[in-house]
Scaffold this motif. Structure first.
Motif, PDB file in Angstrom:
ATOM      1  N   ASP A 225      -6.050  -4.897  19.015  1.00 54.56           N
ATOM      2  CA  ASP A 225      -6.933  -5.082  20.488  1.00 54.56           C
ATOM      3  C   ASP A 225      -7.593  -3.896  20.840  1.00 54.56           C
ATOM      4  O   ASP A 225      -7.488  -3.504  22.045  1.00 54.56           O
ATOM      5  N   GLY A 226      -8.259  -3.143  19.935  1.00 56.45           N
ATOM      6  CA  GLY A 226      -8.965  -1.989  20.300  1.00 56.45           C
ATOM      7  C   GLY A 226      -8.255  -0.605  20.383  1.00 56.45           C
ATOM      8  O   GLY A 226      -8.770   0.182  20.676  1.00 56.45           O
ATOM      9  N   GLN A 227      -6.892  -0.849  20.169  1.00 60.59           N
ATOM     10  CA  GLN A 227      -6.032   0.312  20.196  1.00 60.59           C
ATOM     11  C   GLN A 227      -5.433   0.716  18.777  1.00 60.59           C
ATOM     12  O   GLN A 227      -5.410  -0.332  18.056  1.00 60.59           O
ATOM     13  N   HIS A 228      -4.789   1.935  18.651  1.00 55.56           N
ATOM     14  CA  HIS A 228      -4.253   2.026  17.216  1.00 55.56           C
ATOM     15  C   HIS A 228      -2.988   2.756  17.480  1.00 55.56           C
ATOM     16  O   HIS A 228      -2.733   3.622  18.264  1.00 55.56           O
ATOM     17  N   LEU A 229      -2.153   2.643  16.342  1.00 54.06           N
ATOM     18  CA  LEU A 229      -1.251   3.738  16.321  1.00 54.06           C
ATOM     19  C   LEU A 229      -1.146   4.236  14.844  1.00 54.06           C
ATOM     20  O   LEU A 229      -1.957   3.587  13.807  1.00 54.06           O
ATOM     21  N   VAL A 230      -0.567   5.455  14.288  1.00 50.80           N
ATOM     22  CA  VAL A 230      -0.780   5.737  13.169  1.00 50.80           C
ATOM     23  C   VAL A 230       0.501   5.704  12.167  1.00 50.80           C
ATOM     24  O   VAL A 230       1.716   6.133  12.860  1.00 50.80           O
ATOM     25  N   LEU A 231       0.346   5.265  10.891  1.00 52.67           N
ATOM     26  CA  LEU A 231       1.484   5.056  10.129  1.00 52.67           C
ATOM     27  C   LEU A 231       1.225   6.192   9.007  1.00 52.67           C
ATOM     28  O   LEU A 231       0.489   6.094   8.469  1.00 52.67           O
ATOM     29  N   LEU A 232       2.362   7.013   9.043  1.00 50.47           N
ATOM     30  CA  LEU A 232       2.313   8.263   7.966  1.00 50.47           C
ATOM     31  C   LEU A 232       3.254   7.926   6.975  1.00 50.47           C
ATOM     32  O   LEU A 232       4.433   7.450   6.969  1.00 50.47           O
ATOM     33  N   GLY A 233       2.999   8.213   5.875  1.00 50.71           N
ATOM     34  CA  GLY A 233       3.968   8.138   4.495  1.00 50.71           C
ATOM     35  C   GLY A 233       3.948   9.244   3.748  1.00 50.71           C
ATOM     36  O   GLY A 233       2.946  10.054   3.320  1.00 50.71           O
ATOM     37  N   VAL A 234       5.359   9.890   3.472  1.00 49.86           N
ATOM     38  CA  VAL A 234       5.295  11.152   2.481  1.00 49.86           C
ATOM     39  C   VAL A 234       6.186  11.023   1.354  1.00 49.86           C
ATOM     40  O   VAL A 234       6.860   9.828   1.321  1.00 49.86           O
ATOM     41  N   GLU A 235       5.940  11.461   0.273  1.00 51.48           N
ATOM     42  CA  GLU A 235       6.932  11.427  -0.967  1.00 51.48           C
ATOM     43  C   GLU A 235       7.937  12.126  -0.564  1.00 51.48           C
ATOM     44  O   GLU A 235       8.211  12.497   0.451  1.00 51.48           O
ATOM     45  N   ASN A 236       9.080  11.854  -1.410  1.00 47.16           N
ATOM     46  CA  ASN A 236      10.388  12.134  -1.093  1.00 47.16           C
ATOM     47  C   ASN A 236      10.391  13.547  -0.682  1.00 47.16           C
ATOM     48  O   ASN A 236      10.027  14.484  -1.531  1.00 47.16           O
TER      49      ASN A 236
ATOM     50  N   GLY B 208      18.516  19.000  -1.251  1.00 45.44           N
ATOM     51  CA  GLY B 208      19.101  18.742  -2.461  1.00 45.44           C
ATOM     52  C   GLY B 208      18.515  17.706  -3.263  1.00 45.44           C
ATOM     53  O   GLY B 208      19.022  17.448  -4.435  1.00 45.44           O
ATOM     54  N   PHE B 209      17.366  17.107  -2.884  1.00 41.92           N
ATOM     55  CA  PHE B 209      16.544  16.060  -3.790  1.00 41.92           C
ATOM     56  C   PHE B 209      15.208  16.501  -4.042  1.00 41.92           C
ATOM     57  O   PHE B 209      14.401  15.290  -4.186  1.00 41.92           O
ATOM     58  N   GLY B 210      14.905  17.520  -3.861  1.00 45.43           N
ATOM     59  CA  GLY B 210      13.631  18.005  -3.961  1.00 45.43           C
ATOM     60  C   GLY B 210      12.592  17.961  -2.777  1.00 45.43           C
ATOM     61  O   GLY B 210      12.824  16.966  -1.987  1.00 45.43           O
ATOM     62  N   ALA B 211      11.488  18.627  -2.637  1.00 47.74           N
ATOM     63  CA  ALA B 211      10.557  18.098  -1.657  1.00 47.74           C
ATOM     64  C   ALA B 211       9.123  18.127  -2.024  1.00 47.74           C
ATOM     65  O   ALA B 211       8.321  18.912  -1.674  1.00 47.74           O
ATOM     66  N   ARG B 212       8.909  17.095  -2.540  1.00 49.87           N
ATOM     67  CA  ARG B 212       7.531  16.585  -2.931  1.00 49.87           C
ATOM     68  C   ARG B 212       6.815  16.211  -1.833  1.00 49.87           C
ATOM     69  O   ARG B 212       5.648  16.267  -1.723  1.00 49.87           O
ATOM     70  N   GLY B 213       7.488  15.668  -0.726  1.00 51.73           N
ATOM     71  CA  GLY B 213       6.800  15.204   0.499  1.00 51.73           C
ATOM     72  C   GLY B 213       5.838  16.491   1.346  1.00 51.73           C
ATOM     73  O   GLY B 213       6.459  17.648   1.358  1.00 51.73           O
ATOM     74  N   ASP B 214       4.759  16.145   1.825  1.00 45.19           N
ATOM     75  CA  ASP B 214       4.144  17.178   2.683  1.00 45.19           C
ATOM     76  C   ASP B 214       3.609  16.620   3.883  1.00 45.19           C
ATOM     77  O   ASP B 214       2.540  15.918   4.001  1.00 45.19           O
TER      78      ASP B 214
ATOM     79  N   GLN C 231       0.901  -1.196  -0.081  1.00 41.93           N
ATOM     80  CA  GLN C 231       0.194   0.040   0.047  1.00 41.93           C
ATOM     81  C   GLN C 231       0.833   1.221  -0.067  1.00 41.93           C
ATOM     82  O   GLN C 231       1.628   1.542   0.957  1.00 41.93           O
ATOM     83  N   LEU C 232       0.914   1.975  -0.923  1.00 41.03           N
ATOM     84  CA  LEU C 232       1.568   3.257  -1.214  1.00 41.03           C
ATOM     85  C   LEU C 232       0.961   4.556  -0.459  1.00 41.03           C
ATOM     86  O   LEU C 232      -0.038   4.571  -0.678  1.00 41.03           O
ATOM     87  N   LEU C 233       1.709   5.094   0.350  1.00 42.41           N
ATOM     88  CA  LEU C 233       1.351   6.120   1.065  1.00 42.41           C
ATOM     89  C   LEU C 233       1.997   7.274   0.578  1.00 42.41           C
ATOM     90  O   LEU C 233       3.216   7.496   0.664  1.00 42.41           O
ATOM     91  N   ARG C 234       1.111   8.053  -0.167  1.00 44.82           N
ATOM     92  CA  ARG C 234       1.604   9.490  -0.704  1.00 44.82           C
ATOM     93  C   ARG C 234       1.045  10.631   0.180  1.00 44.82           C
ATOM     94  O   ARG C 234       0.002  11.312  -0.186  1.00 44.82           O
ATOM     95  N   ASN C 235       1.923  11.032   0.784  1.00 42.94           N
ATOM     96  CA  ASN C 235       1.326  12.317   1.813  1.00 42.94           C
ATOM     97  C   ASN C 235       0.184  11.961   2.448  1.00 42.94           C
ATOM     98  O   ASN C 235      -0.920  12.906   2.547  1.00 42.94           O
ATOM     99  N   GLU C 236       0.104  10.836   3.176  1.00 41.57           N
ATOM    100  CA  GLU C 236      -1.323  10.271   3.908  1.00 41.57           C
ATOM    101  C   GLU C 236      -0.946   9.682   5.055  1.00 41.57           C
ATOM    102  O   GLU C 236       0.311   9.266   5.307  1.00 41.57           O
ATOM    103  N   ASN C 237      -2.025   9.002   5.735  1.00 37.97           N
ATOM    104  CA  ASN C 237      -1.725   8.077   6.836  1.00 37.97           C
ATOM    105  C   ASN C 237      -2.587   7.218   7.025  1.00 37.97           C
ATOM    106  O   ASN C 237      -3.737   7.284   6.502  1.00 37.97           O
TER     107      ASN C 237
END
Length: 416
Positions: A288-299, A303-309, A276-282
């Motif tokens: 067991d009724g609890q959760h954690l949040v997994l975030l994913g940003v673009e690069n 010096g290598f660009g700032a597409r990530g948000d 599952q590809l995460l593109r600036n989303e979570n």
């Protein structure tokens, strides 16, 4: 690179290579003095310059070819392998010769002041120093040979246990397997790839994440390996992000549309892989009724660009939720992530490859990449926020690994 810049670069390569060849030749001349026949001594000298002069010409020809095509082929990759091997080997040899030259000049100064110019003879090189120089230089030489033949698929598992006070109780002992920087276009042998995949699957982690640079340039590089990577499964899912190489920015395309089509194809490949590809989303990982949040940003990288948000990726999250971020370039953590008011507890990155060259022992830890990235491999922290930088699954440009081996990371989350 414009014509003037390319010309200056090529001249610099030629001068640098010629200087190295000349300096190492001083050791060759010294050692060849042990050959009694002048004809054979001359043959050794001519042979040396034919070999290393020919390699220098090859350098120039191939760098010109790269500047014209803008793309690394098998032949240019071979050239880079030879270039790095020869240059590092020569530099190690020169260290000893240069130290001797300093001593010889001091010695010459003392002799001149003591005896005057009459009968003054500049001290000659010592044979034993040249023997030591050449012998020690063979260590990196054979190290590079090993790295190109075996080191690039000498996969290692690195395990880290990280403790958090606010980790949800249900996730105490939760494990994450991370791989990064597959650079699948560099692999030619499916068995080498399978070795790393098997090692990742053997860890049996709860969650699997991939932190970018699936390909070198083109989406179709992954096609022959889809079936192999699609077998990676984890109970709580497989997630991935985009690295700087995945956009196809580093090679010429016949048109803007061709590049866009390649990227669209690249996005579809993740579905075929089962990632599952995460593109600036979570996403929320429930247990067991609890959760954690997994975030994913673009690069996002200096010096290598700032597409990530990051702000967009954190939409809908609250400061009291436990968050893990996938961000390809570790400079993102240094520049933005670690000081976020909405705390990101753990960031998983890659990108550096540890430069595929260095030394990692309990006493010494060094790689040239540390002069560009302060956090280039392993675990670091800032005010209770953690970054882990994976050393990479694959390799790029230099077709090998010396001292910095390909990595499978296993992170265990524990509650304090």
């Amino acid at each position: 690179m414009n014509l003037l810049g390319a010309t200056i670069f090529l001249l610099a390569i030629l001068l640098f290579s010629t200087f190295l060849n000349w300096y190492v030749f001083q050791a060759v001349k010294t050692l060849s003095q042990g050959i009694s026949t002048e004809k054979y001594r001359n043959a050794v000298h001519i042979g040396y310059w034919l070999v290393f002069g020919g390699i220098s010409v090859w350098y120039i020809y191939t760098f010109v070819k790269i500047s014209i095509t803008g793309e690394f082929t098998l032949s240019t990759q071979t050239l880079l392998n030879v270039f790095l091997t020869v240059v590092v080997t020569q530099l190690v040899c020169i260290i000893f010769l240069f130290a001797e030259d300093i001593f010889r000049n001091i010695q010459a100064g003392v002799l001149y002041l003591s005896n005057g110019s009459e009968n003054f003879v500049f001290p000659s090189r010592k044979t034993w120093v040249s023997i030591v120089a050449v012998s020690v230089a063979m260590i990196p030489f054979f190290g590079f040979v090993y790295g190109m033949a075996f080191g690039k698929h000498n996969f290692k598992v690195h395990k880290e246990t990280i403790y958090f006070e606010d980790l949800p109780e249900a996730f105490d002992g939760f494990t994450i397997t991370q791989i990064s920087d597959i650079h699948i276009g560099s692999f030619k042998n499916p068995n080498h790839v399978q070795k790393g995949i098997d090692l990742a699957m053997e860890q049996g982690s709860d969650l699997f994440v991939f932190t970018g640079d699936l390909v070198n340039h083109r989406a179709d590089e992954i096609d022959p390996f889809i079936e192999q990577f699609s077998k990676i499964k984890a109970a709580y899912g497989q997630f991935s992000i985009i690295g700087n190489h995945d956009y196809g920015d580093y090679i010429p395309w016949p048109s803007k549309e061709a590049k866009e089509e390649n990227f669209k194809s690249f996005l579809k490949q993740h579905e075929r892989l089962g990632f599952q590809l995460l593109r600036n989303e979570n996403v929320r990982i429930e247990k067991d009724g609890q959760h954690l949040v997994l975030l994913g940003v673009e690069n996002w990288g200096v010096g290598f660009g700032a597409r990530g948000d990051l702000e967009k990726a954190m939409e809908g999250t609250s400061s009291d939720e436990f968050k893990i971020l996938l961000s390809h370039d570790p400079s993102h953590w240094d520049e933005e992530v670690k000081r976020q008011k909405n705390t990101v507890h753990l960031t998983l990155s890659g990108h550096t490859h540890g430069m595929q060259f260095g030394i990692e022992t309990p006493i010494i830890r060094w790689s040239p990449v540390q002069y560009r990235y302060p956090n280039w491999a392993g675990l670091t922290s800032f005010n209770g926020r953690y970054l882990y930088v994976n050393r990479g699954f694959g390799f790029h440009a230099f077709s090998g690994r010396v001292g910095i081996w390909p990595e499978i990371t296993v992170i265990e989350l524990r509650r304090k």
